[in-house]
Design a protein around this motif. Structure first.
Motif, PDB file in Angstrom:
ATOM      1  N   VAL A 404     -23.761 -27.284 -12.186  1.00  0.00           N
ATOM      2  CA  VAL A 404     -24.485 -28.413 -11.601  1.00  0.00           C
ATOM      3  C   VAL A 404     -23.762 -29.727 -11.864  1.00  0.00           C
ATOM      4  N   ASP A 405     -23.194 -29.866 -13.051  1.00  0.00           N
ATOM      5  CA  ASP A 405     -22.497 -31.100 -13.372  1.00  0.00           C
ATOM      6  C   ASP A 405     -21.350 -31.344 -12.384  1.00  0.00           C
ATOM      7  N   ALA A 406     -20.579 -30.299 -12.089  1.00  0.00           N
ATOM      8  CA  ALA A 406     -19.475 -30.421 -11.134  1.00  0.00           C
ATOM      9  C   ALA A 406     -20.015 -30.687  -9.725  1.00  0.00           C
ATOM     10  N   LEU A 407     -21.124 -30.048  -9.380  1.00  0.00           N
ATOM     11  CA  LEU A 407     -21.716 -30.253  -8.067  1.00  0.00           C
ATOM     12  C   LEU A 407     -22.154 -31.708  -7.883  1.00  0.00           C
ATOM     13  N   VAL A 408     -22.795 -32.263  -8.913  1.00  0.00           N
ATOM     14  CA  VAL A 408     -23.254 -33.652  -8.843  1.00  0.00           C
ATOM     15  C   VAL A 408     -22.070 -34.602  -8.695  1.00  0.00           C
ATOM     16  N   ARG A 409     -20.959 -34.308  -9.398  1.00  0.00           N
ATOM     17  CA  ARG A 409     -19.771 -35.159  -9.291  1.00  0.00           C
ATOM     18  C   ARG A 409     -19.174 -35.090  -7.894  1.00  0.00           C
ATOM     19  N   ARG A 410     -19.052 -33.874  -7.355  1.00  0.00           N
ATOM     20  CA  ARG A 410     -18.492 -33.737  -6.012  1.00  0.00           C
ATOM     21  C   ARG A 410     -19.380 -34.446  -4.979  1.00  0.00           C
ATOM     22  N   ALA A 411     -20.682 -34.325  -5.156  1.00  0.00           N
ATOM     23  CA  ALA A 411     -21.594 -34.983  -4.225  1.00  0.00           C
ATOM     24  C   ALA A 411     -21.423 -36.500  -4.290  1.00  0.00           C
ATOM     25  N   ALA A 412     -21.298 -37.042  -5.501  1.00  0.00           N
ATOM     26  CA  ALA A 412     -21.115 -38.486  -5.648  1.00  0.00           C
ATOM     27  C   ALA A 412     -19.842 -38.943  -4.954  1.00  0.00           C
ATOM     28  N   GLU A 413     -18.791 -38.157  -5.078  1.00  0.00           N
ATOM     29  CA  GLU A 413     -17.530 -38.492  -4.404  1.00  0.00           C
ATOM     30  C   GLU A 413     -17.694 -38.473  -2.886  1.00  0.00           C
ATOM     31  N   ALA A 414     -18.658 -37.685  -2.398  1.00  0.00           N
ATOM     32  CA  ALA A 414     -18.912 -37.594  -0.960  1.00  0.00           C
ATOM     33  C   ALA A 414     -19.968 -38.597  -0.509  1.00  0.00           C
ATOM     34  N   GLY A 415     -20.402 -39.473  -1.419  1.00  0.00           N
ATOM     35  CA  GLY A 415     -21.368 -40.501  -1.052  1.00  0.00           C
ATOM     36  C   GLY A 415     -22.821 -40.076  -1.156  1.00  0.00           C
ATOM     37  N   VAL A 416     -23.079 -38.982  -1.916  1.00  0.00           N
ATOM     38  CA  VAL A 416     -24.439 -38.472  -2.065  1.00  0.00           C
ATOM     39  C   VAL A 416     -24.818 -38.516  -3.544  1.00  0.00           C
ATOM     40  N   VAL A 418     -27.354 -37.386  -6.271  1.00  0.00           N
ATOM     41  CA  VAL A 418     -28.454 -36.517  -6.693  1.00  0.00           C
ATOM     42  C   VAL A 418     -28.384 -36.429  -8.208  1.00  0.00           C
ATOM     43  N   GLU A 419     -29.406 -35.873  -8.841  1.00  0.00           N
ATOM     44  CA  GLU A 419     -29.448 -35.838 -10.303  1.00  0.00           C
ATOM     45  C   GLU A 419     -29.584 -34.408 -10.813  1.00  0.00           C
ATOM     46  N   ASP A 420     -28.973 -34.171 -11.969  1.00  0.00           N
ATOM     47  CA  ASP A 420     -29.017 -32.882 -12.641  1.00  0.00           C
ATOM     48  C   ASP A 420     -30.343 -32.775 -13.390  1.00  0.00           C
ATOM     49  N   LEU A 421     -31.127 -31.761 -13.088  1.00  0.00           N
ATOM     50  CA  LEU A 421     -32.428 -31.592 -13.739  1.00  0.00           C
ATOM     51  C   LEU A 421     -32.281 -31.412 -15.247  1.00  0.00           C
ATOM     52  N   ALA A 422     -31.133 -30.905 -15.677  1.00  0.00           N
ATOM     53  CA  ALA A 422     -30.902 -30.689 -17.109  1.00  0.00           C
ATOM     54  C   ALA A 422     -30.917 -31.994 -17.893  1.00  0.00           C
ATOM     55  N   ALA A 423     -30.669 -33.123 -17.223  1.00  0.00           N
ATOM     56  CA  ALA A 423     -30.658 -34.411 -17.914  1.00  0.00           C
ATOM     57  C   ALA A 423     -32.031 -34.765 -18.464  1.00  0.00           C
ATOM     58  N   TYR A 424     -33.071 -34.097 -18.000  1.00  0.00           N
ATOM     59  CA  TYR A 424     -34.435 -34.402 -18.438  1.00  0.00           C
ATOM     60  C   TYR A 424     -34.957 -33.413 -19.476  1.00  0.00           C
ATOM     61  N   HIS A 425     -34.085 -32.533 -19.939  1.00  0.00           N
ATOM     62  CA  HIS A 425     -34.436 -31.612 -21.027  1.00  0.00           C
ATOM     63  C   HIS A 425     -33.922 -32.192 -22.336  1.00  0.00           C
ATOM     64  N   GLY A 426     -34.771 -32.267 -23.333  1.00  0.00           N
ATOM     65  CA  GLY A 426     -34.364 -32.823 -24.614  1.00  0.00           C
ATOM     66  C   GLY A 426     -34.063 -31.796 -25.674  1.00  0.00           C
ATOM     67  N   ASP A 427     -34.657 -30.587 -25.585  1.00  0.00           N
ATOM     68  CA  ASP A 427     -34.509 -29.578 -26.632  1.00  0.00           C
ATOM     69  C   ASP A 427     -33.611 -28.429 -26.237  1.00  0.00           C
ATOM     70  N   GLY A 428     -32.986 -28.494 -25.107  1.00  0.00           N
ATOM     71  CA  GLY A 428     -32.131 -27.396 -24.675  1.00  0.00           C
ATOM     72  C   GLY A 428     -31.816 -27.536 -23.210  1.00  0.00           C
ATOM     73  N   PRO A 429     -31.007 -26.620 -22.657  1.00  0.00           N
ATOM     74  CA  PRO A 429     -30.593 -26.744 -21.261  1.00  0.00           C
ATOM     75  C   PRO A 429     -31.730 -26.554 -20.268  1.00  0.00           C
ATOM     76  N   GLY A 430     -32.721 -25.718 -20.597  1.00  0.00           N
ATOM     77  CA  GLY A 430     -33.823 -25.489 -19.674  1.00  0.00           C
ATOM     78  C   GLY A 430     -33.370 -24.762 -18.419  1.00  0.00           C
TER      79      GLY A 430
END
Length: 458
Positions: A404-416, A418-430
């Motif tokens: 997902v991290d790579a996907l989010v980076r590629r999307a940003a480079e394409a002008g899109v 989006v956010e990684d849902l894992a960024a909202y987990h505090g105790d583990g990857p979820g």
């Protein structure tokens, strides 16, 4: 006097306030502004020129040298560090907001173009005209009395939250509201329960106050009450539209949570952050409305319905906490912006807020429908959309493993964006997935943006 002028110019050059190549004012002009003789300024200039800090150019003036000498009294190395509490080395500052993108699906951002700026400008101007003697005195730290009354009426009509004007404290957004709660109720070492996944700034805030913060899992009915630590003295929840998954807490789960709080003597902090935007069923009653033991503190915000930059939020506190919370508010910032608060009071009482909300809800409902339909049609084999009927975002879990991290980076480079849902987990990857907001993206950009996101898929 020449020595004083010399020292001030010398320090300005050494500290970089006068940069290399910068032109100094003519001696006559500087002398006039300082009310000294021209010769006094000339002596200071000549000394700095002799020492290699300034250079004179015939017909052009006096300039700072391109490479002024270093000051031996100021060695080129960092000074001694001022130690901070170890905790603050762990709590890193959040990254800067992403630059504007063509297809912006970031969370928590309303559509600024839909804000009724002309009406707001008129109300601000009226407040400025009428401020009069109030401008020279402090006001109630709990906030503008008219706004507090208007908020109490608004949440009663829209959310069935019973509150008197005295129960309402106006804050600089929901984050300050939560900070006040923490200051008043959270002892160092106390156990605070938060949703997992959940809103990271809340976890960081209570941690900064010395609490032991524990994440409690969320399922299809909301917070799993049986998983709350017995030692928890405060539980933070978003029952109307769980952040970030978007689910609503069931009535059975709300009832169980209230019973748990009464049994354990705990306080529930209910963050109703974007409950105004609902697109299908009538919302369940807030915890605050169901509570009969006054264990619930209700937190609201106008960041999504108005604009985040206005910094308008509020608390509804039980009578037992009024004095403590008002005192904490006075000690932290004394008072908010009374001009903005007065304008917001008029915006509510004159019916402008209700009109703005109806129009915005229609637009956001169309965006919610469009983004859900496209995801279910074009991403059915990649994403499982979490059902949601409120707010300005939705979440989707991955059906197959993806970086997902790579996907989010590629999307940003394409002008899109989006956010990684894992960024909202505090105790583990979820459970991995994506979070997509639709407040900042126009309706006709949603489908092209999602097509571009699909093209970034590995």
């Amino acid at each position: 006097m020449p020595a004083r002028i010399y020292r001030q110019l010398h320090e300005a050059i050494i500290e970089g306030r006068l940069g290399p190549g910068e032109r100094l004012p003519p001696t006559r002009e500087l002398a006039a502004s300082l009310a000294v003789s021209r010769n006094t300024v000339a002596v200071a200039y000549e000394r700095l020129t002799a020492e290699g800090f300034l250079v004179g150019k015939v017909g052009a003036g006096t300039f700072v040298c391109a490479n002024p000498p270093a000051d031996p009294a100021r060695p080129d190395r960092p000074g001694g560090e001022i130690p901070v509490r170890p905790l603050w080395r762990l709590l890193t500052d959040e990254p800067s907001p992403p630059p504007p993108a063509r297809y912006d699906f970031q969370l928590g951002v309303p559509d600024a173009h839909r804000f009724p700026m002309a009406a707001w400008r008129r109300l601000i101007a009226r407040e400025l005209r009428d401020v009069g003697v109030r401008a020279s005195s402090y006001v109630d730290p709990a906030g503008h009395a008219g706004l507090r009354a208007a908020i109490a009426r608004h949440i009663w009509l829209s959310r069935s939250v019973r509150a008197d004007t005295a129960d309402v404290v106006v804050t600089q957004g929901a984050q300050q509201a939560l900070d006040l709660v923490g200051r008043v109720l959270v002892e160092p070492g106390a156990c605070v329960a938060v949703e997992e996944p959940g809103y990271p700034p809340v976890r960081a805030l209570f941690t900064s106050l010395g609490a032991t913060v524990t994440g409690v899992p969320v399922d299809g009915e909301g917070l799993v009450v049986s998983a709350i630590p017995r030692a928890a003295s405060l539980v933070y929840v978003t029952p109307s539209h769980q952040f970030p998954l978007g689910t609503a807490m069931s009535l059975d789960r709300r009832t169980a949570l209230l019973a748990w709080a009464h049994e354990h003597g705990a306080v529930l902090v209910e963050d109703d952050y974007d409950s105004e935007f609902r697109f299908s069923d009538r919302p369940l009653e807030p915890l605050h409305s169901l509570d009969r033991g006054r264990r619930v503190i209700y937190v609201g915000s106008f960041a999504k319905t108005m604009l985040p930059m206005l910094r308008l939020g509020f608390l509804v506190v039980p009578p037992s906490l009024r004095t403590a919370v008002r005192t904490a508010k006075r000690l932290t910032d004394r008072q908010g912006d009374v001009i903005t608060q007065g304008a917001m009071a008029a915006f509510l009482t004159e019916g402008l807020f209700a009109r703005h909300l109806r129009r915005s809800t229609r637009e956001y409902a169309a965006r919610h429908e469009r983004i859900t339909a496209v995801l279910c049609r074009d991403f059915a084999d990649r994403l499982a959309v979490v059902p949601s009927s409120a707010g300005l975002h939705l979440a989707a879990h991955l059906r197959e493993p993806v970086d997902v991290d790579a996907l989010v980076r590629r999307a940003a480079e394409a002008g899109v964006v989006v956010e990684d849902l894992a960024a909202y987990h505090g105790d583990g990857p979820g459970e991995p997935g994506l979070a997509l907001g639709f407040g900042a993206i126009e309706l006709d950009r949603i489908e092209p943006g999602l097509r571009r996101l699909a093209a970034c898929w590995p």
